[in-house]
Design a protein around this motif. Structure first.
Motif, PDB file in Angstrom:
ATOM      1  N   SER A 425      19.060  -2.098 -41.463  1.00 28.23           N
ATOM      2  CA  SER A 425      18.598  -2.383 -40.097  1.00 28.23           C
ATOM      3  C   SER A 425      17.114  -2.101 -39.927  1.00 28.23           C
ATOM      4  O   SER A 425      16.402  -2.861 -39.248  1.00 28.23           O
ATOM      5  CB  SER A 425      19.410  -1.568 -39.081  1.00 28.23           C
ATOM      6  OG  SER A 425      19.272  -0.177 -39.313  1.00 28.23           O
ATOM      7  N   ASP A 426      16.607  -1.025 -40.541  1.00 25.95           N
ATOM      8  CA  ASP A 426      15.179  -0.735 -40.424  1.00 25.95           C
ATOM      9  C   ASP A 426      14.346  -1.817 -41.112  1.00 25.95           C
ATOM     10  O   ASP A 426      13.277  -2.202 -40.617  1.00 25.95           O
ATOM     11  CB  ASP A 426      14.858   0.632 -41.041  1.00 25.95           C
ATOM     12  CG  ASP A 426      15.329   1.784 -40.168  1.00 25.95           C
ATOM     13  OD1 ASP A 426      15.586   1.555 -38.967  1.00 25.95           O
ATOM     14  OD2 ASP A 426      15.454   2.902 -40.682  1.00 25.95           O
ATOM     15  N   THR A 427      14.822  -2.308 -42.254  1.00 24.55           N
ATOM     16  CA  THR A 427      14.110  -3.390 -42.938  1.00 24.55           C
ATOM     17  C   THR A 427      14.120  -4.651 -42.095  1.00 24.55           C
ATOM     18  O   THR A 427      13.102  -5.356 -41.992  1.00 24.55           O
ATOM     19  CB  THR A 427      14.749  -3.660 -44.308  1.00 24.55           C
ATOM     20  OG1 THR A 427      14.600  -2.492 -45.125  1.00 24.55           O
ATOM     21  CG2 THR A 427      14.075  -4.840 -44.997  1.00 24.55           C
ATOM     22  N   ASN A 428      15.255  -4.952 -41.474  1.00 22.20           N
ATOM     23  CA  ASN A 428      15.310  -6.116 -40.587  1.00 22.20           C
ATOM     24  C   ASN A 428      14.334  -5.962 -39.423  1.00 22.20           C
ATOM     25  O   ASN A 428      13.679  -6.924 -39.016  1.00 22.20           O
ATOM     26  CB  ASN A 428      16.732  -6.312 -40.065  1.00 22.20           C
ATOM     27  CG  ASN A 428      17.693  -6.746 -41.158  1.00 22.20           C
ATOM     28  OD1 ASN A 428      17.268  -7.281 -42.188  1.00 22.20           O
ATOM     29  ND2 ASN A 428      18.973  -6.513 -40.962  1.00 22.20           N
ATOM     30  N   ASN A 429      14.228  -4.743 -38.893  1.00 19.44           N
ATOM     31  CA  ASN A 429      13.264  -4.490 -37.815  1.00 19.44           C
ATOM     32  C   ASN A 429      11.834  -4.683 -38.316  1.00 19.44           C
ATOM     33  O   ASN A 429      10.979  -5.217 -37.603  1.00 19.44           O
ATOM     34  CB  ASN A 429      13.434  -3.075 -37.265  1.00 19.44           C
ATOM     35  CG  ASN A 429      14.715  -2.906 -36.480  1.00 19.44           C
ATOM     36  OD1 ASN A 429      15.269  -3.892 -35.972  1.00 19.44           O
ATOM     37  ND2 ASN A 429      15.201  -1.687 -36.379  1.00 19.44           N
ATOM     38  N   PHE A 430      11.584  -4.223 -39.551  1.00 20.92           N
ATOM     39  CA  PHE A 430      10.250  -4.400 -40.134  1.00 20.92           C
ATOM     40  C   PHE A 430       9.895  -5.878 -40.189  1.00 20.92           C
ATOM     41  O   PHE A 430       8.803  -6.281 -39.776  1.00 20.92           O
ATOM     42  CB  PHE A 430      10.198  -3.798 -41.537  1.00 20.92           C
ATOM     43  CG  PHE A 430       8.954  -4.160 -42.310  1.00 20.92           C
ATOM     44  CD1 PHE A 430       7.796  -3.425 -42.169  1.00 20.92           C
ATOM     45  CD2 PHE A 430       8.937  -5.269 -43.162  1.00 20.92           C
ATOM     46  CE1 PHE A 430       6.638  -3.764 -42.867  1.00 20.92           C
ATOM     47  CE2 PHE A 430       7.799  -5.622 -43.860  1.00 20.92           C
ATOM     48  CZ  PHE A 430       6.640  -4.866 -43.715  1.00 20.92           C
ATOM     49  N   PHE A 431      10.800  -6.703 -40.699  1.00 19.60           N
ATOM     50  CA  PHE A 431      10.478  -8.122 -40.828  1.00 19.60           C
ATOM     51  C   PHE A 431      10.409  -8.820 -39.470  1.00 19.60           C
ATOM     52  O   PHE A 431       9.679  -9.808 -39.313  1.00 19.60           O
ATOM     53  CB  PHE A 431      11.476  -8.814 -41.762  1.00 19.60           C
ATOM     54  CG  PHE A 431      11.173  -8.581 -43.206  1.00 19.60           C
ATOM     55  CD1 PHE A 431      10.138  -9.250 -43.829  1.00 19.60           C
ATOM     56  CD2 PHE A 431      11.882  -7.648 -43.945  1.00 19.60           C
ATOM     57  CE1 PHE A 431       9.822  -9.023 -45.154  1.00 19.60           C
ATOM     58  CE2 PHE A 431      11.583  -7.403 -45.275  1.00 19.60           C
ATOM     59  CZ  PHE A 431      10.550  -8.099 -45.889  1.00 19.60           C
ATOM     60  N   TRP A 432      11.141  -8.318 -38.493  1.00 17.55           N
ATOM     61  CA  TRP A 432      11.003  -8.849 -37.136  1.00 17.55           C
ATOM     62  C   TRP A 432       9.591  -8.613 -36.622  1.00 17.55           C
ATOM     63  O   TRP A 432       8.962  -9.495 -36.035  1.00 17.55           O
ATOM     64  CB  TRP A 432      12.022  -8.214 -36.216  1.00 17.55           C
ATOM     65  CG  TRP A 432      11.828  -8.577 -34.773  1.00 17.55           C
ATOM     66  CD1 TRP A 432      11.272  -7.809 -33.786  1.00 17.55           C
ATOM     67  CD2 TRP A 432      12.159  -9.827 -34.155  1.00 17.55           C
ATOM     68  NE1 TRP A 432      11.242  -8.481 -32.596  1.00 17.55           N
ATOM     69  CE2 TRP A 432      11.775  -9.727 -32.786  1.00 17.55           C
ATOM     70  CE3 TRP A 432      12.724 -11.007 -34.608  1.00 17.55           C
ATOM     71  CZ2 TRP A 432      11.955 -10.772 -31.895  1.00 17.55           C
ATOM     72  CZ3 TRP A 432      12.908 -12.042 -33.704  1.00 17.55           C
ATOM     73  CH2 TRP A 432      12.521 -11.929 -32.373  1.00 17.55           C
ATOM     74  N   GLU A 433       9.077  -7.397 -36.851  1.00 20.11           N
ATOM     75  CA  GLU A 433       7.710  -7.086 -36.432  1.00 20.11           C
ATOM     76  C   GLU A 433       6.697  -7.865 -37.278  1.00 20.11           C
ATOM     77  O   GLU A 433       5.705  -8.388 -36.760  1.00 20.11           O
ATOM     78  CB  GLU A 433       7.444  -5.586 -36.558  1.00 20.11           C
ATOM     79  CG  GLU A 433       8.289  -4.696 -35.660  1.00 20.11           C
ATOM     80  CD  GLU A 433       7.856  -4.743 -34.210  1.00 20.11           C
ATOM     81  OE1 GLU A 433       6.726  -5.217 -33.932  1.00 20.11           O
ATOM     82  OE2 GLU A 433       8.634  -4.304 -33.337  1.00 20.11           O
ATOM     83  N   TYR A 434       6.957  -7.929 -38.580  1.00 24.22           N
ATOM     84  CA  TYR A 434       5.997  -8.555 -39.485  1.00 24.22           C
ATOM     85  C   TYR A 434       5.804 -10.036 -39.192  1.00 24.22           C
ATOM     86  O   TYR A 434       4.686 -10.560 -39.306  1.00 24.22           O
ATOM     87  CB  TYR A 434       6.431  -8.354 -40.941  1.00 24.22           C
ATOM     88  CG  TYR A 434       5.551  -9.096 -41.915  1.00 24.22           C
ATOM     89  CD1 TYR A 434       4.266  -8.640 -42.207  1.00 24.22           C
ATOM     90  CD2 TYR A 434       5.968 -10.291 -42.494  1.00 24.22           C
ATOM     91  CE1 TYR A 434       3.432  -9.344 -43.064  1.00 24.22           C
ATOM     92  CE2 TYR A 434       5.145 -10.994 -43.354  1.00 24.22           C
ATOM     93  CZ  TYR A 434       3.878 -10.520 -43.631  1.00 24.22           C
ATOM     94  OH  TYR A 434       3.056 -11.221 -44.471  1.00 24.22           O
ATOM     95  N   GLN A 435       6.851 -10.738 -38.836  1.00 22.66           N
ATOM     96  CA  GLN A 435       6.720 -12.176 -38.632  1.00 22.66           C
ATOM     97  C   GLN A 435       5.749 -12.519 -37.507  1.00 22.66           C
ATOM     98  O   GLN A 435       5.193 -13.617 -37.469  1.00 22.66           O
ATOM     99  CB  GLN A 435       8.086 -12.803 -38.339  1.00 22.66           C
ATOM    100  CG  GLN A 435       8.659 -12.459 -36.979  1.00 22.66           C
ATOM    101  CD  GLN A 435       9.982 -13.186 -36.714  1.00 22.66           C
ATOM    102  OE1 GLN A 435      10.352 -14.100 -37.445  1.00 22.66           O
ATOM    103  NE2 GLN A 435      10.685 -12.767 -35.685  1.00 22.66           N
ATOM    104  N   HIS A 436       5.493 -11.568 -36.610  1.00 19.66           N
ATOM    105  CA  HIS A 436       4.560 -11.829 -35.510  1.00 19.66           C
ATOM    106  C   HIS A 436       3.097 -11.702 -35.936  1.00 19.66           C
ATOM    107  O   HIS A 436       2.200 -11.987 -35.147  1.00 19.66           O
ATOM    108  CB  HIS A 436       4.846 -10.865 -34.340  1.00 19.66           C
ATOM    109  CG  HIS A 436       6.181 -11.097 -33.702  1.00 19.66           C
ATOM    110  ND1 HIS A 436       7.244 -10.236 -33.880  1.00 19.66           N
ATOM    111  CD2 HIS A 436       6.638 -12.101 -32.915  1.00 19.66           C
ATOM    112  CE1 HIS A 436       8.284 -10.692 -33.219  1.00 19.66           C
ATOM    113  NE2 HIS A 436       7.955 -11.824 -32.630  1.00 19.66           N
ATOM    114  N   THR A 437       2.849 -11.267 -37.161  1.00 19.55           N
ATOM    115  CA  THR A 437       1.468 -11.163 -37.631  1.00 19.55           C
ATOM    116  C   THR A 437       0.878 -12.520 -37.981  1.00 19.55           C
ATOM    117  O   THR A 437      -0.321 -12.634 -38.204  1.00 19.55           O
ATOM    118  CB  THR A 437       1.377 -10.260 -38.873  1.00 19.55           C
ATOM    119  OG1 THR A 437       2.088 -10.882 -39.958  1.00 19.55           O
ATOM    120  CG2 THR A 437       1.967  -8.871 -38.583  1.00 19.55           C
ATOM    121  N   GLY A 438       1.718 -13.550 -38.081  1.00 21.92           N
ATOM    122  CA  GLY A 438       1.219 -14.889 -38.374  1.00 21.92           C
ATOM    123  C   GLY A 438       1.363 -15.327 -39.812  1.00 21.92           C
ATOM    124  O   GLY A 438       0.988 -16.447 -40.151  1.00 21.92           O
TER     125      GLY A 438
END
Length: 564
Positions: A425-438
């Protein structure tokens, strides 16, 4: 000052240029809920003086060669990497040559820490054959269908953060963008492990012509550029156009719509560039190149191939050639054209040196590219020439880290302990945040790949989202309450004052002593109303610990950190 007011000021100053003052302001905004979660006896400190003009990254002092090499040939130094680089020789030239020769033979570099991380991630698709991917993941369930690209994405982060073979991972990123396919689409996602591990990675230091064949015959590229629909009865020019315009000669050698017979010739009677007619004729050469629907392998359908005469770049292809011969002759013609040598070498110089690389280096690298066009280690030789050049050693501040590079650099600099498992779940949260970097990996929709130049990544939104992710990272804990970035645990007990904490972490992250003005801003943030030499309890005082974590985040938001 209200958070909204803070953001308005930060945005206004950001638009004038990126500087540490802006980084401090936006870092505080992104972490304001964390910093104010507990009551505090003193009011929140004011922002720094935003009238203090930020400096352009190109005006930053040139750091030691170890720092340049580790940021250009990899994703930034870990705490021990600068010392390891400096131990490779008595002079900078000796050290760089030794390091480059190590990195250019990655199979000789032990990588047990990476192998352990990959094993711990429990990936299920990375060792599957193309046939297994094709037969097991071409299903209607989206989660199962995209598992190969999802695991490739997570493995890319693990490799970039933990691999000793740093140049190999930089090259994987480079070639994935050069031969870009959008991985998260219906037909490509199930076979993306094959594209990464059997098409891109085995050829990165090999022969460009061989790499070109592997790419063009891969199911990922054949689907992405619609060559499965390219038949003599209904030609589709997508693959042929991008093969010429992006993968080989490049747009720099496009001459427009004109009669091919009027194109200027070079000293060996070759057209100096290509025209639209060349694209149409190349399309005919690739008719019948498609995919075996049983196992996903490359398939040539002779009945779909245009067997009549063709003319590409002034060369006549006779009618009724043997199966596949038209296509292979086309790839030879494109791979060995001097325009391709210049285009590929310009892109490599742009990646490793500057957005506008020196033309003299591009030309000398292109000459080497041509001289070794039949060599099995052609690309290794070209890379060595570029990296050991005087221009590589003397240039700094001409490149800006893209989001992937910036975040991976942050994870490396702080010795992050994170295995990017698929169902965590933490990794999924990381990639959720990361995808907004462009820069979500393998998800650029156009064939040209993610932009390489700094201007594409210096917009307000891109930087704010990157900074937001770094602020999130320094505060994130696993299910047992351990920080993924254990900043307090990595700080020596005798580093207790704002001055000592600032100096320690600046030197630790950058690998050299940065400009005093930047350090002063960071120290002031950490110090607040205390004296510079007052001991600060970052272990037991929750508010102080969070301020310290934010201080480290600010260091990783400075122009110095995001320059390479």
């Amino acid at each position: 000052m209200a958070a909204e007011q803070q953001f308005n000021i930060s945005r206004r100053r950001f638009l004038q240029g990126m500087g540490v003052g802006t980084a401090v302001g936006l870092a505080k905004i992104a972490g304001v809920s964390t910093l104010t979660a507990q009551p505090t006896a003193t009011p929140a400190p004011p922002l720094f003086d935003f009238d203090d003009e930020p400096r352009a990254a190109s005006n930053l002092p040139v750091p030691p060669l170890a720092v340049i090499a580790l940021n250009r040939l990899g994703f930034g130094p870990r705490p021990e990497d600068v010392a390891a680089f400096n131990a490779l020789g008595a002079t900078d030239d000796e050290r760089l040559e030794a390091y480059v020769d190590q990195q250019l033979t990655p199979h000789n570099i032990p990588d047990t820490a990476l192998e352990t991380r990959l094993a711990q991630a429990n990936f299920t698709t990375l060792h599957k054959s193309l046939t297994e991917q094709w037969q097991e993941h071409r299903v209607d369930d989206w989660y199962t269908r995209t598992m190969p690209v999802r695991e490739t994405e997570r493995a890319a982060f693990i490799r970039a953060v933990y691999s000793q073979r740093q140049l190999q991972e930089v090259l994987a990123d480079f070639w994935h963008n050069h031969f870009n396919v959008t991985a998260w689409v219906w037909h490509i996602a199930p076979v993306f492990v094959h594209y990464d591990q059997e098409v891109i990675r085995p050829h990165m230091l090999g022969n460009f012509r061989e790499m070109l064949t592997a790419v063009v015959q891969s199911p990922a590229m054949l689907y992405y550029l619609n060559n499965t629909d390219n038949t003599r009865a209904g030609p589709n020019e997508n693959l042929a156009r991008e093969l010429i315009e992006l993968h080989t000669l490049g747009a720099e050698n496009y001459l427009g719509v004109m009669d091919p017979d009027t194109v200027q010739r070079d000293s060996e009677s070759r057209p100096v560039g290509y025209v639209d007619e060349d694209v149409y004729e190349a399309t005919r050469c690739l008719t019948g190149w498609t995919i075996n629907q049983t196992d996903g392998s490359f398939l040539y359908r002779d009945e779909d191939h245009d067997r009549f005469r063709k003319i590409v770049l002034g060369r006549r292809f006779p009618p009724d050639q043997a199966p596949l011969q038209d296509g292979h002759d086309l790839l030879d013609l494109l791979a060995y054209h001097p325009g391709t040598a210049r285009h590929i070498c310009r892109k490599l110089c742009r990646r490793f040196i500057a957005d506008r690389p020196p033309e003299s280096l591009v030309q000398s690298a292109a000459a080497l590219f041509i001289d070794h066009q039949q060599s099995p280690d052609q690309l290794r030789r070209v890379l060595r020439h570029i990296i050991l050049s005087d221009e590589f050693k003397a240039t700094w501040g001409q490149k800006t880290k893209r989001p992937f590079e910036s975040i991976v650099s942050a994870l490396r600099a702080t010795n992050a302990d994170w295995t990017f498992r698929v169902d965590d779940s933490d990794t999924n949260n990381f990639f959720w945040e990361y995808q907004h970097t462009g820069q979500p990996l393998y998800n650029w929709p156009a064939p040209d790949g993610y932009p390489e130049v700094a201007a594409a990544w210096q917009g307000t939104n891109a930087l704010v989202m990157r900074w937001r992710l770094i602020n999130w990272l320094v505060n994130e804990q696993d299910g047992e309450g351990r920080y993924y970035l254990d900043l307090v645990g990595q700080t020596p007990e005798n580093q207790t004052t704002a001055v000592l904490l600032t100096n320690y972490w600046c030197n630790r992250i950058f690998g050299y002593t940065i400009d005093g003005r930047t350090r002063s801003h960071i120290r002031q943030f950490m110090q607040q109303d205390a004296e510079p030499d007052t001991p600060l309890d970052i272990v037991n005082n929750g508010n102080m610990m969070r301020r310290f974590q934010m201080m480290v985040a600010i260091i990783m938001q400075t122009p110095e950190f995001n320059t390479r």
